[in-house]
Design an enzyme around this catalytic site. Structure first.
Site, PDB file in Angstrom:
ATOM      1  N   HIS A 108       3.318   1.614   5.691  1.00 17.66           N
ATOM      2  CA  HIS A 108       2.388   0.489   5.529  1.00 17.66           C
ATOM      3  C   HIS A 108       1.365   0.852   4.458  1.00 17.66           C
ATOM      4  O   HIS A 108       1.217   2.024   4.118  1.00 17.66           O
ATOM      5  CB  HIS A 108       1.643   0.228   6.849  1.00 17.66           C
ATOM      6  CG  HIS A 108       0.757   1.377   7.185  1.00 17.66           C
ATOM      7  ND1 HIS A 108       1.218   2.495   7.847  1.00 17.66           N
ATOM      8  CD2 HIS A 108      -0.533   1.639   6.875  1.00 17.66           C
ATOM      9  CE1 HIS A 108       0.241   3.371   7.959  1.00 17.66           C
ATOM     10  NE2 HIS A 108      -0.830   2.895   7.383  1.00 17.66           N
ATOM     11  N   HIS A 111      -2.227   2.891  -1.141  1.00 19.17           N
ATOM     12  CA  HIS A 111      -1.095   3.828  -1.058  1.00 19.17           C
ATOM     13  C   HIS A 111      -0.352   3.675   0.257  1.00 19.17           C
ATOM     14  O   HIS A 111      -0.904   3.196   1.253  1.00 19.17           O
ATOM     15  CB  HIS A 111      -1.579   5.273  -1.201  1.00 19.17           C
ATOM     16  CG  HIS A 111      -2.388   5.734  -0.034  1.00 19.17           C
ATOM     17  ND1 HIS A 111      -3.720   5.421   0.115  1.00 19.17           N
ATOM     18  CD2 HIS A 111      -2.048   6.473   1.063  1.00 19.17           C
ATOM     19  CE1 HIS A 111      -4.165   5.955   1.242  1.00 19.17           C
ATOM     20  NE2 HIS A 111      -3.174   6.586   1.844  1.00 19.17           N
TER      21      HIS A 111
HETATM   22  P1  2AM Z   1      -3.302   7.761   5.414  1.00 18.51           P
HETATM   23  O1  2AM Z   1      -1.915   7.229   5.560  1.00 18.51           O
HETATM   24  O2  2AM Z   1      -3.696   8.009   3.995  1.00 18.51           O
HETATM   25  O3  2AM Z   1      -3.556   8.943   6.322  1.00 18.51           O
HETATM   26  C1  2AM Z   1      -3.659   4.697  10.172  1.00 18.51           C
HETATM   27  O4  2AM Z   1      -4.076   5.979  10.449  1.00 18.51           O
HETATM   28  C2  2AM Z   1      -3.921   4.369   8.728  1.00 18.51           C
HETATM   29  O5  2AM Z   1      -5.319   4.442   8.467  1.00 18.51           O
HETATM   30  C3  2AM Z   1      -3.273   5.297   7.718  1.00 18.51           C
HETATM   31  O6  2AM Z   1      -2.811   4.512   6.634  1.00 18.51           O
HETATM   32  C4  2AM Z   1      -4.349   6.221   7.273  1.00 18.51           C
HETATM   33  O7  2AM Z   1      -4.278   6.605   5.931  1.00 18.51           O
HETATM   34  C5  2AM Z   1      -5.575   5.355   7.434  1.00 18.51           C
HETATM   35  N1  2AM Z   1      -6.725   6.154   7.800  1.00 18.51           N
HETATM   36  C6  2AM Z   1      -6.835   7.003   8.826  1.00 18.51           C
HETATM   37  N2  2AM Z   1      -8.071   7.547   8.883  1.00 18.51           N
HETATM   38  C7  2AM Z   1      -8.754   7.019   7.845  1.00 18.51           C
HETATM   39  C8  2AM Z   1     -10.073   7.172   7.361  1.00 18.51           C
HETATM   40  N3  2AM Z   1     -10.955   7.961   7.964  1.00 18.51           N
HETATM   41  N4  2AM Z   1     -10.429   6.461   6.261  1.00 18.51           N
HETATM   42  C9  2AM Z   1      -9.551   5.662   5.648  1.00 18.51           C
HETATM   43  N5  2AM Z   1      -8.286   5.468   6.062  1.00 18.51           N
HETATM   44  C10 2AM Z   1      -7.896   6.131   7.145  1.00 18.51           C
END
Ligand code: 2AM
EC number: 3.1.4.58
Length: 179
Positions: free
Chosen positions: A43, A125
């Site tokens: 996603h 991303h």
């Molecule tokens: P990531 O894939 O780059 O880890 C569920 O966890 C989604 O939220 C993931 O896409 C994750 O990004 C994002 N996510 C988790 N913690 C986050 C944070 N503190 N700030 C921004 N995005 C976050």
């Protein structure tokens, strides 16, 4: 303590594209690259909300429903490795204006409602690998997938029996370009 859910707004990938990307990943990266993200978990996060009460969830959903934004095309033609988070991602070289404005609106609504937003600029991303090796090799450029984004989704993130699961809780349609 009120009960909370870990929530985020994201763009889901069409199911056939999930599989196409998984197949591409399998042929372009060795298994030692890291921990692959499951097909169903691919996603693009628009706004991460953190741990949210049911009351705040309702407020954020109501605000999201008020967003008037046209559907847009998303092209995935970029990849990178973030050393600090040990993430290999798929992204876009030229993010559509609609993508950036949608993320801006959701992130602003979240911030105004007390959901911490990272001061880092939004970098759209899709995480492909976690715990990636720092010397992991990225595929040569030349790959590209495009699809139309007609809606966005509110997801709950749970960690159950050692696995991350993202459950869609609500869908928010974008407007047809002719409207
Ligand atoms: P990531 O894939 O780059 O880890 C569920 O966890 C989604 O939220 C993931 O896409 C994750 O990004 C994002 N996510 C988790 N913690 C986050 C944070 N503190 N700030 C921004 N995005 C976050």
């Amino acid at each position: 303590m009120p009960e909370t859910k870990r929530l985020f707004f994201a763009i889901a990938l069409p199911t056939p594209l999930q599989q196409e990307i998984i197949d591409w990943r399998a042929t372009h990266f060795p298994e030692t690259t890291g921990r692959p993200v499951a097909a169903a978990n691919l996603h693009l996060t628009l706004a991460f909300l953190g741990d949210v009460t049911a009351e705040k969830q309702q407020v954020l959903m109501q605000l999201a429903r008020r967003i008037h934004q046209r559907s847009f095309s998303l092209t995935l033609d970029d990849a990178g490795l973030w050393m600090r988070s040990q993430v290999i991602w798929l992204g876009t070289r030229s993010p559509a204006r609609g993508l950036l404005s949608l993320a801006d609106m959701l992130r602003a609504q979240a911030a105004r409602n007390g959901c911490y937003q990272s001061p880092q600029p939004f970098h759209p991303h899709i995480t492909l690998w976690r715990n990636s090796a720092s010397d992991a090799r990225l595929p040569a450029p030349g790959f590209s997938w495009s699809f139309t984004v007609n809606n966005f989704v509110l997801y709950e993130s749970q960690f159950i029996r050692g696995r991350t699961r993202y459950t869609p809780l609500a869908e928010f349609p974008l407007e047809h370009p002719e409207n």
